[in-house]
Motif scaffolding. Structure first.
Motif, mmCIF file in Angstrom:
data_model
loop_
_atom_site.group_PDB
_atom_site.id
_atom_site.type_symbol
_atom_site.label_atom_id
_atom_site.label_comp_id
_atom_site.label_asym_id
_atom_site.label_seq_id
_atom_site.Cartn_x
_atom_site.Cartn_y
_atom_site.Cartn_z
ATOM 1 N N THR A 38 7.821 2.725 4.320
ATOM 2 C CA THR A 38 8.793 3.682 4.836
ATOM 3 C C THR A 38 9.947 3.739 3.849
ATOM 4 O O THR A 38 10.104 2.857 3.003
ATOM 5 N N ALA A 39 10.778 4.750 3.984
ATOM 6 C CA ALA A 39 11.951 4.858 3.125
ATOM 7 C C ALA A 39 12.984 3.781 3.470
ATOM 8 O O ALA A 39 13.941 3.591 2.739
ATOM 9 N N ASN A 40 12.755 3.039 4.557
ATOM 10 C CA ASN A 40 13.582 1.879 4.897
ATOM 11 C C ASN A 40 13.018 0.593 4.286
ATOM 12 O O ASN A 40 13.415 -0.500 4.675
ATOM 13 N N LYS A 41 12.078 0.742 3.391
ATOM 14 C CA LYS A 41 11.498 -0.365 2.618
ATOM 15 C C LYS A 41 10.658 -1.323 3.447
ATOM 16 O O LYS A 41 10.614 -2.514 3.185
ATOM 17 N N ALA A 42 9.981 -0.809 4.444
ATOM 18 C CA ALA A 42 9.034 -1.603 5.220
ATOM 19 C C ALA A 42 7.617 -1.203 4.808
ATOM 20 O O ALA A 42 7.256 -0.024 4.903
ATOM 21 N N LEU A 43 6.835 -2.146 4.318
ATOM 22 C CA LEU A 43 5.464 -1.847 3.927
ATOM 23 C C LEU A 43 4.649 -1.536 5.173
ATOM 24 O O LEU A 43 4.742 -2.245 6.177
ATOM 25 N N THR A 44 3.852 -0.464 5.102
ATOM 26 C CA THR A 44 3.052 -0.071 6.257
ATOM 27 C C THR A 44 1.555 -0.111 5.989
ATOM 28 O O THR A 44 0.774 -0.170 6.927
ATOM 29 N N ALA A 45 1.156 -0.094 4.708
ATOM 30 C CA ALA A 45 -0.276 -0.134 4.400
ATOM 31 C C ALA A 45 -0.497 -0.533 2.942
ATOM 32 O O ALA A 45 0.318 -0.218 2.073
ATOM 33 N N ILE A 46 -1.613 -1.220 2.736
ATOM 34 C CA ILE A 46 -2.074 -1.533 1.390
ATOM 35 C C ILE A 46 -3.557 -1.186 1.361
ATOM 36 O O ILE A 46 -4.327 -1.664 2.197
ATOM 37 N N GLU A 47 -3.922 -0.330 0.422
ATOM 38 C CA GLU A 47 -5.322 0.084 0.297
ATOM 39 C C GLU A 47 -5.818 -0.299 -1.095
ATOM 40 O O GLU A 47 -5.164 0.001 -2.099
ATOM 41 N N ILE A 48 -6.972 -0.957 -1.136
ATOM 42 C CA ILE A 48 -7.583 -1.340 -2.410
ATOM 43 C C ILE A 48 -9.008 -0.811 -2.399
ATOM 44 O O ILE A 48 -9.805 -1.141 -1.503
ATOM 45 N N ASP A 49 -9.308 -0.001 -3.390
ATOM 46 C CA ASP A 49 -10.654 0.549 -3.520
ATOM 47 C C ASP A 49 -11.660 -0.600 -3.594
ATOM 48 O O ASP A 49 -11.497 -1.549 -4.356
ATOM 49 N N GLU A 50 -12.684 -0.514 -2.780
ATOM 50 C CA GLU A 50 -13.656 -1.614 -2.682
ATOM 51 C C GLU A 50 -14.342 -1.917 -4.012
ATOM 52 O O GLU A 50 -14.510 -3.078 -4.381
ATOM 53 N N SER A 51 -14.717 -0.891 -4.757
ATOM 54 C CA SER A 51 -15.392 -1.131 -6.037
ATOM 55 C C SER A 51 -14.447 -1.800 -7.034
ATOM 56 O O SER A 51 -14.861 -2.680 -7.796
ATOM 57 N N PHE A 52 -13.177 -1.418 -7.011
ATOM 58 C CA PHE A 52 -12.206 -2.049 -7.905
ATOM 59 C C PHE A 52 -11.990 -3.504 -7.496
ATOM 60 O O PHE A 52 -11.903 -4.398 -8.338
ATOM 61 N N HIS A 53 -11.929 -3.749 -6.203
ATOM 62 C CA HIS A 53 -11.716 -5.105 -5.694
ATOM 63 C C HIS A 53 -12.843 -6.040 -6.150
ATOM 64 O O HIS A 53 -12.597 -7.190 -6.503
ATOM 65 N N LYS A 54 -14.056 -5.543 -6.157
ATOM 66 C CA LYS A 54 -15.202 -6.367 -6.559
ATOM 67 C C LYS A 54 -15.180 -6.688 -8.047
ATOM 68 O O LYS A 54 -15.622 -7.755 -8.467
ATOM 69 N N GLU A 55 -14.650 -5.754 -8.861
ATOM 70 C CA GLU A 55 -14.666 -5.925 -10.318
ATOM 71 C C GLU A 55 -13.454 -6.686 -10.852
ATOM 72 O O GLU A 55 -13.539 -7.350 -11.884
ATOM 73 N N ALA A 56 -12.314 -6.594 -10.192
ATOM 74 C CA ALA A 56 -11.071 -7.176 -10.705
ATOM 75 C C ALA A 56 -11.015 -8.676 -10.415
ATOM 76 O O ALA A 56 -11.506 -9.135 -9.388
ATOM 77 N N ASP A 57 -10.399 -9.407 -11.341
ATOM 78 C CA ASP A 57 -10.180 -10.824 -11.054
ATOM 79 C C ASP A 57 -8.895 -10.986 -10.247
ATOM 80 O O ASP A 57 -8.079 -10.068 -10.129
ATOM 81 N N LYS A 58 -8.706 -12.152 -9.680
ATOM 82 C CA LYS A 58 -7.587 -12.418 -8.784
ATOM 83 C C LYS A 58 -6.245 -12.157 -9.454
ATOM 84 O O LYS A 58 -5.361 -11.509 -8.876
ATOM 85 N N GLU A 59 -6.054 -12.637 -10.656
ATOM 86 C CA GLU A 59 -4.779 -12.478 -11.353
ATOM 87 C C GLU A 59 -4.466 -11.008 -11.614
ATOM 88 O O GLU A 59 -3.339 -10.557 -11.411
ATOM 89 N N GLU A 60 -5.463 -10.247 -12.056
ATOM 90 C CA GLU A 60 -5.272 -8.824 -12.316
ATOM 91 C C GLU A 60 -4.920 -8.085 -11.023
ATOM 92 O O GLU A 60 -3.995 -7.263 -10.995
ATOM 93 N N LEU A 61 -5.624 -8.406 -9.966
ATOM 94 C CA LEU A 61 -5.386 -7.761 -8.680
ATOM 95 C C LEU A 61 -3.969 -8.060 -8.174
ATOM 96 O O LEU A 61 -3.258 -7.151 -7.721
#
Length: 104
Positions: A38-61
């Protein structure tokens, strides 16, 4: 004077409520990671593409996620600052009116 302070407080409360309804976004990797806040700086969602999640290492993610969060929070700060500036301008009636009060 007290009435003006009460009006300012009421206006600030209205802006805060409005900022809760405005969504801002931070994206990285072409939208493969997207953070919504929100514009009040409250996080409301985090979306990570599944294919990217499988390919990326923990540090990069983790690094990319931080970047996306910071982008969303930067946008929230800009929206919030613009709303507050508009409120201040409305309350003061513009700088030209303020200068007229002092004979300038």
């Amino acid at each position: 004077m007290f009435d003006k302070l009460m009006a300012a407080q009421q206006k600030a409360d209205e802006i805060k409520k409005r900022l809760d309804t405005i969504s801002v976004y931070g994206e990285v990797e072409g939208g493969k990671i997207r953070v919504t806040a929100t514009a009040n700086k409250a996080l409301t969602a985090i979306e990570i593409d599944e294919s990217f999640h499988k390919e990326a290492d923990k540090e990069e993610l983790e690094e990319l996620l931080l970047t996306a969060v910071n982008k969303a929070l930067d946008q929230a700060e800009q929206v919030s600052a613009a709303e507050m500036q508009n409120m201040t301008k409305d309350m003061l009636g513009g700088l030209s009116n303020l200068g007229a009060m002092f004979g300038q």
